[in-house]
Structure formats: structure tokens, C-alpha cells
Design an enzyme around this catalytic site. Structure first.
Site, mmCIF file in Angstrom:
data_model
loop_
_atom_site.group_PDB
_atom_site.id
_atom_site.type_symbol
_atom_site.label_atom_id
_atom_site.label_comp_id
_atom_site.label_asym_id
_atom_site.label_seq_id
_atom_site.Cartn_x
_atom_site.Cartn_y
_atom_site.Cartn_z
ATOM 1 N N CYS A 1 0.837 -1.209 0.000
ATOM 2 C CA CYS A 1 0.000 0.000 0.000
ATOM 3 C C CYS A 1 0.870 1.255 0.000
ATOM 4 C CB CYS A 1 -0.935 -0.029 1.203
ATOM 5 S SG CYS A 1 -2.056 1.374 1.256
ATOM 6 N N CYS B 1 -0.469 4.134 2.047
ATOM 7 C CA CYS B 1 -0.323 3.938 3.496
ATOM 8 C C CYS B 1 1.130 4.127 3.943
ATOM 9 C CB CYS B 1 -0.746 2.541 3.903
ATOM 10 S SG CYS B 1 -2.235 1.927 3.130
ATOM 11 N N ASP B 2 2.074 3.528 3.227
ATOM 12 C CA ASP B 2 3.440 3.394 3.735
ATOM 13 C C ASP B 2 4.490 4.234 3.011
ATOM 14 O OD1 ASP B 2 2.411 1.542 5.494
ATOM 15 O OD2 ASP B 2 2.849 -0.168 4.209
HETATM 16 C C1 LIG Z 1 -0.668 -4.062 5.332
HETATM 17 C C2 LIG Z 1 -1.780 -3.105 5.067
HETATM 18 C C3 LIG Z 1 -1.635 -1.792 5.467
HETATM 19 C C4 LIG Z 1 -2.663 -0.888 5.244
HETATM 20 N N1 LIG Z 1 -2.501 0.391 5.689
HETATM 21 C C5 LIG Z 1 -3.519 1.280 5.530
HETATM 22 C C6 LIG Z 1 -3.375 2.617 5.998
HETATM 23 O O1 LIG Z 1 -2.325 3.020 6.541
HETATM 24 N N2 LIG Z 1 -4.434 3.445 5.814
HETATM 25 C C7 LIG Z 1 -5.594 3.058 5.194
HETATM 26 O O2 LIG Z 1 -6.526 3.845 5.105
HETATM 27 N N3 LIG Z 1 -5.728 1.794 4.723
HETATM 28 C C8 LIG Z 1 -4.729 0.897 4.863
HETATM 29 N N4 LIG Z 1 -4.849 -0.362 4.361
HETATM 30 C C9 LIG Z 1 -6.088 -0.708 3.628
HETATM 31 C C10 LIG Z 1 -7.228 -1.005 4.612
HETATM 32 O O3 LIG Z 1 -6.775 -1.956 5.560
HETATM 33 C C11 LIG Z 1 -8.440 -1.538 3.861
HETATM 34 O O4 LIG Z 1 -8.893 -0.556 2.957
HETATM 35 C C12 LIG Z 1 -9.573 -1.903 4.823
HETATM 36 O O5 LIG Z 1 -9.162 -2.983 5.649
HETATM 37 C C13 LIG Z 1 -10.837 -2.306 4.110
HETATM 38 O O6 LIG Z 1 -11.756 -2.728 5.072
HETATM 39 P P1 LIG Z 1 -12.924 -3.757 4.708
HETATM 40 O O7 LIG Z 1 -13.767 -3.840 5.926
HETATM 41 O O8 LIG Z 1 -13.559 -3.376 3.437
HETATM 42 O O9 LIG Z 1 -12.203 -5.165 4.403
HETATM 43 P P2 LIG Z 1 -11.190 -6.067 5.246
HETATM 44 O O10 LIG Z 1 -10.376 -5.297 6.177
HETATM 45 O O11 LIG Z 1 -10.511 -6.906 4.210
HETATM 46 O O12 LIG Z 1 -12.138 -7.011 6.120
HETATM 47 C C14 LIG Z 1 -12.857 -8.073 5.549
HETATM 48 C C15 LIG Z 1 -13.335 -9.017 6.651
HETATM 49 O O13 LIG Z 1 -14.208 -9.983 6.100
HETATM 50 C C16 LIG Z 1 -13.875 -11.271 6.610
HETATM 51 N N5 LIG Z 1 -14.340 -12.258 5.612
HETATM 52 C C17 LIG Z 1 -13.864 -12.455 4.347
HETATM 53 N N6 LIG Z 1 -14.587 -13.432 3.736
HETATM 54 C C18 LIG Z 1 -15.519 -13.844 4.655
HETATM 55 C C19 LIG Z 1 -16.552 -14.832 4.617
HETATM 56 N N7 LIG Z 1 -16.805 -15.578 3.523
HETATM 57 N N8 LIG Z 1 -17.310 -15.000 5.727
HETATM 58 C C20 LIG Z 1 -17.094 -14.247 6.853
HETATM 59 N N9 LIG Z 1 -16.137 -13.309 6.931
HETATM 60 C C21 LIG Z 1 -15.360 -13.104 5.848
HETATM 61 C C22 LIG Z 1 -12.375 -11.217 6.788
HETATM 62 O O14 LIG Z 1 -11.948 -12.203 7.694
HETATM 63 C C23 LIG Z 1 -12.204 -9.798 7.331
HETATM 64 O O15 LIG Z 1 -12.406 -9.763 8.716
HETATM 65 C C24 LIG Z 1 -3.840 -1.299 4.571
HETATM 66 C C25 LIG Z 1 -3.986 -2.618 4.152
HETATM 67 C C26 LIG Z 1 -2.969 -3.524 4.389
HETATM 68 C C27 LIG Z 1 -3.125 -4.964 3.955
#
Ligand SMILES: Cc1cc2nc3c(=O)[nH]c(=O)nc-3n(C[C@H](O)[C@H](O)[C@H](O)COP(=O)(O)OP(=O)(O)OC[C@H]3O[C@@H](n4cnc5c(N)ncnc54)[C@H](O)[C@@H]3O)c2cc1C
Length: 308
Positions: free
Chosen positions: A136, A139-140
Site C-alpha cells: 500500500c 499507506c506506507d
Molecule cells: C498491510 C496493510 C496496510 C494498510 N494500511 C492502511 C493505511 O495506513 N491506511 C488506510 O486507510 N488503509 C490501509 N490499508 C487498507 C485497509 O486496511 C483496507 O482498505 C480496509 O481494511 C478495508 O476494510 P474492509 O472492511 O472493506 O475489508 P477487510 O479489512 O478486508 O475485512 C474483511 C473481513 O471480512 C472477513 N471475511 C472475508 N470473507 C468472509 C466470509 N466468507 N465469511 C465471513 N467473513 C469473511 C475477513 O476475515 C475480514 O475480517 C492497509 C492494508 C494492508 C493490507
């Protein structure tokens, strides 16, 4: 067969989008449950430091931010179940959800199952993730001021990120497996015009090297067959995302595996909404995920209220 649990709204996925949607659902008085595979937290919980989420002037670790959000959801009264959703099917006006635990029947479903950055799948990548390997740039990138870094990829996102990183780092290499970029011509031209950006053509990373911190990558030139070592202090991987949408692939309109929504987060099926990284969106961040989650819960509330 186990008993089917009835809810007005089922939220699937316990990341930033799902936890926010679940809190809003409770506050709207909806009979709801949040289903998430494993512990809540999502991708954000794996981030070392978050510096761009509003309200934390000194930054916050991803684990702490998500622990706080989970605590806030619990305090709000969100019911959470640690199960994986495996399939969804229509049942008259409602949706049936099969999980590896109980089955659920819901008037509305909010899909917040996220997406994961595609990995290179080479030795050293996993070990040095968070120690020089990042997925990302937004982010980093900030941590690499005046450093020498590389980004892997050649599409629009990779090149936009490379240009962004070139404003921060001293030198940015773009490692691309082909002899021309897939990115739009205007972006490719900007690469040529940027002095501290250099493309390494026809090459793939075969190994990430370093003990505690990244030191170099091993490159393999696919045309000449030669291997070489590139010294660097950071490696950004931008080769796409893999959305967690296999279990709804036959049900919903998708684009490259991501769920197509309108601005109310409604999908192609009535009563199914999607929020966060899993949907087609120009920016995948925590800020956008929580915003989507709030809108999706508002839409689900309107949808359910009209049918009560
Ligand atoms: C290393 C890293 C660093 C990051 N740093 C930043 C940052 O500094 N700033 C920033 O704004 N963003 C950052 N991001 C991006 C940010 O984390 C994502 O945009 C955010 O997590 C999206 O949230 P979400 O809820 O859409 O999905 P996710 O965080 O992906 O959550 C999805 C959830 O659904 C669950 N799930 C999946 N499939 C199923 C299923 N079939 N049944 C039940 N549960 C399920 C998973 O277990 C998980 O808990 C970073 C991402 C990464 C990987």
C-alpha cells in the site's frame, strides 16, 4: 438440519466496513448480526502503523485501531459471530445464508468481506512484510522519504503509485515483467518525464533478501534469462487485489471479481448491499470503508423499513 436464525440484516465481514455497518445497524434499531471469519479486525489489523486515519495525530497501530473499533461495536450492542459465510441463496423475499456454523435468514445482507492485495509468492516476501515489503503506497510511502525503493507492477494503479512515491523517495524503480507498461499512455509518458523513476523491463522478482529489514531483491530477466540483484530499502507490490467474492460470484454483478454497487451501496440483487474494499471503488482505504459501511447500513435500514 440446524435451526435457521432469522434477522432483519446480516452483515458479513468484521473489518472496518463491517464493524461500522454493524454499529449503524444497531443504532437504527435493526435486528442484526455480524458474521466474520476468525477474529474481527480485517486487513487493517495487520498494518503496522496507520497515519492517515483522521483523529490520531501521532498515528496508531492497525491492531489497536481495530481493537478500539471492535470494542466500540461491542459497547454499541453489536452481536458478533465468528463464522465463515459459504453460500447465499434467495428464499422468496429473503436471503438464506449458509455458514460453517448456523444458517441465517435475512431481509437484507451487507457484504463487507474485503479484498487482499495479490502477493508475489516468492521467498522472503512474507518474512519481510512490514520490514520493507508493503502492499500500500498510500499507506506506507511516507516512511521512505529520500530512500531507494521499487514498485512491482505495470498497470494504472502501480504507475500512479510509482509517480506518488517518486515525489517522496530519492529513487524509484518500476519492476515490470513485460517490455511495455499496461498503464494508460498519459501515465507512461509521465514515467518517462520523471527523472528519479526508472523502469526495469521484462523482469520479475524471484526473491526478497534481508535479515531484519529488506536489503535487496533478486531479479530474473525473462528475455535474457539473466539473474541480478537490486539493492533497495523498500519494495511495494502493486499487482492487483483478490476480492473475497467466490461465494457470491454467481449471484451478483462483478467487475474483475469486485462487486458493482451504486452510490447507495446497492448491488445487482434487491436487499444485498456491499461496502469497503470488496466493491468497485476508486480508493481502498479505512476512511472509504467506514464511509461505505455507514451508507450501506442506512440503505439496508430504508430497505427493511419499507417492507416491515
Ligand atoms: C498491510 C496493510 C496496510 C494498510 N494500511 C492502511 C493505511 O495506513 N491506511 C488506510 O486507510 N488503509 C490501509 N490499508 C487498507 C485497509 O486496511 C483496507 O482498505 C480496509 O481494511 C478495508 O476494510 P474492509 O472492511 O472493506 O475489508 P477487510 O479489512 O478486508 O475485512 C474483511 C473481513 O471480512 C472477513 N471475511 C472475508 N470473507 C468472509 C466470509 N466468507 N465469511 C465471513 N467473513 C469473511 C475477513 O476475515 C475480514 O475480517 C492497509 C492494508 C494492508 C493490507
Amino acid at each position: 438440519m440446524s435451526e435457521v436464525q432469522e434477522r432483519e440484516v446480516v452483515i458479513i465481514g468484521g473489518g472496518a466496513a463491517g464493524l461500522t455497518a454493524a454499529m449503524y445497524a444497531v443504532r437504527y434499531g435493526l435486528n442484526s448480526v455480524l458474521l466474520t471469519e476468525g477474529a474481527p479486525g480485517g486487513q487493517t489489523a495487520t498494518a503496522a502503523t496507520i497515519e492517515n486515519y483522521p483523529g490520531f495525530p501521532d498515528g496508531v497501530s492497525g491492531a489497536e485501531l481495530m481493537a478500539r473499533l471492535t470494542q466500540q461495536a461491542e459497547n454499541t450492542g453489536v452481536e458478533m459471530e465468528s463464522v465463515r459465510a459459504n453460500a447465499m441463496e434467495r428464499d422468496g423475499e429473503r436471503w438464506q445464508l449458509l455458514t460453517d456454523g448456523p444458517s441465517y435468514s435475512a431481509a437484507a445482507v451487507i457484504l463487507c468481506v474485503g479484498a487482499s492485495p495479490r502477493r508475489l509468492k516468492v521467498p522472503g516476501e512474507e518474512e519481510l512484510f512490514g520490514h520493507g515489503v508493503s502492499y500500500c503506497a498510500t499507506c506506507d510511502g511516507f516512511f521512505y522519504r529520500d530512500r531507494t525503493i521499487a514498485i512491482v507492477g505495470g498497470g494504472n494503479t502501480a504507475i500512479e503509485e510509482a509517480l506518488y512515491l517518486a515525489d517522496i523517495a530519492e529513487k524509484v524503480y518500476v519492476i515490470h515483467r513485460r517490455d511495455e507498461l499496461r498503464a494508460d499512455a498519459v501515465l507512461a509518458q509521465r514515467v518517462e518525464d520523471t527523472d528519479n523513476l526508472e523502469v526495469i523491463w521484462d523482469s520479475v522478482v524471484t526473491q526478497v533478501n534481508g535479515d531484519d529489514l529488506i536489503e535487496s531483491v533478486t531479479l530474473h530477466n525473462q528475455k535474457t534469462g539473466e539473474d541480478s540483484t537490486l539493492k533497495l530499502e523498500g519494495l511495494f507490490v502493486s499487482i492487483g487485489f483478490e476480492p473475497n467474492t467466490e461465494f457470491v460470484a454467481d449471484l451478483l454483478e462483478l467487475e474483475d471479481g469486485f462487486i458493482v454497487t451504486d452510490q447507495r451501496m446497492a448491488t445487482s440483487q434487491p436487499g444485498i448491499f456491499a461496502a469497503g474494499d470488496v466493491r468497485v471503488t476508486p480508493l481502498r482505504q479505512i476512511t472509504t470503508a467506514v464511509g461505505d459501511g455507514a451508507i450501506a447500513a442506512d440503505s439496508a435500514h430504508k430497505y427493511v423499513s419499507e417492507r416491515r
